[in-house]
Design an enzyme around this catalytic site. Structure first.
Site, short mmCIF file in Angstrom:
data_model
loop_
_atom_site.label_atom_id
_atom_site.label_comp_id
_atom_site.label_asym_id
_atom_site.label_seq_id
_atom_site.Cartn_x
_atom_site.Cartn_y
_atom_site.Cartn_z
N THR A 281 18.25 90.32 28.51
CA THR A 281 19.57 90.59 29.08
C THR A 281 19.95 89.64 30.21
OG1 THR A 281 18.67 92.21 30.64
CG2 THR A 281 19.38 93.03 28.48
N GLY A 282 19.02 88.80 30.67
CA GLY A 282 19.35 87.83 31.71
C GLY A 282 20.20 86.70 31.17
N GLU B 137 0.40 62.90 25.52
CA GLU B 137 0.64 62.38 26.87
C GLU B 137 -0.70 62.00 27.48
OE1 GLU B 137 2.57 65.29 29.28
OE2 GLU B 137 4.29 65.52 27.93
N THR C 68 7.61 80.28 30.58
CA THR C 68 7.53 80.19 32.03
C THR C 68 6.57 79.11 32.49
OG1 THR C 68 7.82 82.58 31.99
CG2 THR C 68 7.29 81.57 34.13
N GLU C 69 6.96 78.32 33.50
CA GLU C 69 6.04 77.40 34.15
C GLU C 69 5.78 77.88 35.58
OE1 GLU C 69 7.48 73.43 34.97
OE2 GLU C 69 9.57 74.10 34.81
N HIS D 61 4.11 66.70 33.35
CA HIS D 61 3.37 67.94 33.20
C HIS D 61 2.14 67.98 34.08
CE1 HIS D 61 5.35 68.17 29.01
NE2 HIS D 61 6.00 68.97 29.84
#
Length: 303
Positions: A16-17, A211, A96-97, A248
């Site tokens: 809902t965000g 990477e 999420t980070e 990263h």
């Protein structure tokens, strides 16, 4: 389960965000089988036509799901992930980070105990063109993703998007995009993703975007050496100086460990063609599959 298929039911935690709402709409629009959302403050409501529950465990009881995707801030990520894991999610996509390291360890420990696949943290998600996507990749954009036979693996969502854009412009569709995430402690490694695409019947060839930093590409190279499907790679960070973090959290080189040169040597020794630039990847793919470099439609790489 790493490759998303449309029969898999998806729960959106934080649906809902603002971001959860935006991306849930996009996922639904391109066919993703989103079945419910979670927000304890709005439990019992409907949002985007879907039921909202207080917890993942309540959602599993009322509207069973297979995958969970988290639009959750770092401080609450541990509790949300454990909720989904303990509810019985087969796969949890953690966008999420900056989740605290101790919380990431707790998530992986719980996942191992429950047999749950973790994708991420700090992933952009998964795309299966023609089936849908889970996360924040532009899987709804037909100019970037088209159904086909080439699987793409990338730590970086933005670089993975560029690679898929180049492939689509070259007339090469994708069987799946697997964004494994940029956190130092991810649940699905490059090798895990490579093994999944090797088993995937819809995948004919693989592009592995790596990477500098860590040893994931070297570990994947050891597996690629025994594959019958061709693998093409691009390693970002060739010009970065030793000891400097690039993007990263895992992309840092210490001495010769995790260096561009070391990764390239390992991949080429395994028979993997390594591109100097992302733009070379379509040509290397066609060469690996026996098609002329300049023949955009010589090999039917679209499904």
């Amino acid at each position: 389960m790493i490759v998303y298929r449309q029969h898999a039911r998806v729960l959106v935690q934080g649906m809902t965000g603002k971001q959860g709402s935006f991306w849930t709409e996009k996922m639904l629009a391109c066919g993703t089988n989103v079945v419910a959302g979670v927000n304890p403050k709005r439990a019992g409501e409907r949002h985007l036509g879907l039921p909202v529950y207080a917890t993942a465990r309540e959602a599993m009881a009322g509207t069973p799901f297979d995958w969970a995707v988290m639009f959750i801030p770092p401080a609450a990520a541990r509790d949300a992930a454990l909720d989904a894991i303990e509810a019985g999610a087969r796969t949890v996509v953690i966008l999420t980070e900056h989740i605290p390291a101790r919380d990431v360890i707790a998530i992986h420990h719980a996942a191992a105990g429950h047999g749950t696949r973790i994708i991420g943290p700090n992933t952009a998600g998964i795309v299966t063109p023609g089936d849908g996507f889970v996360g924040i990749m532009p899987g709804h954009n037909g100019n970037i993703f088209q159904p086909g036979e080439v699987g793409v693996i990338s730590r970086s969502g933005s670089l993975g998007t560029l690679i898929c854009l180049n492939l689509t412009r070259a007339g090469i569709g994708q069987s799946a995009f697997l964004g494994i995430g940029g956190d130092p402690m991810i649940g699905t490694t490059t090798r895990d993703a490579l093994e999944a695409l090797d088993r995937d019947e819809a995948t004919r060839a693989v592009v592995m975007v790596g990477e500098i930093g860590g040893a994931m590409e070297e570990e994947a190279a050891a597996y690629a050496a025994g594959m019958s499907k061709p693998v093409v790679s691009f390693i970002a960070g060739r010009a970065s100086p030793p000891g400097k973090k690039m993007g990263h959290a895992g992309a840092i080189v210490s001495g010769a460990f995790g260096s561009y040169a070391g990764k390239r040597r390992a991949l080429e020794a395994a028979g993997v063609a390594v591109a100097d630039t992302p733009g070379e990847i379509p040509h290397l793919l066609r060469s690996a599959l026996g098609a002329p470099r300049d023949a955009a439609q010589a090999v039917p790489l679209h499904a």
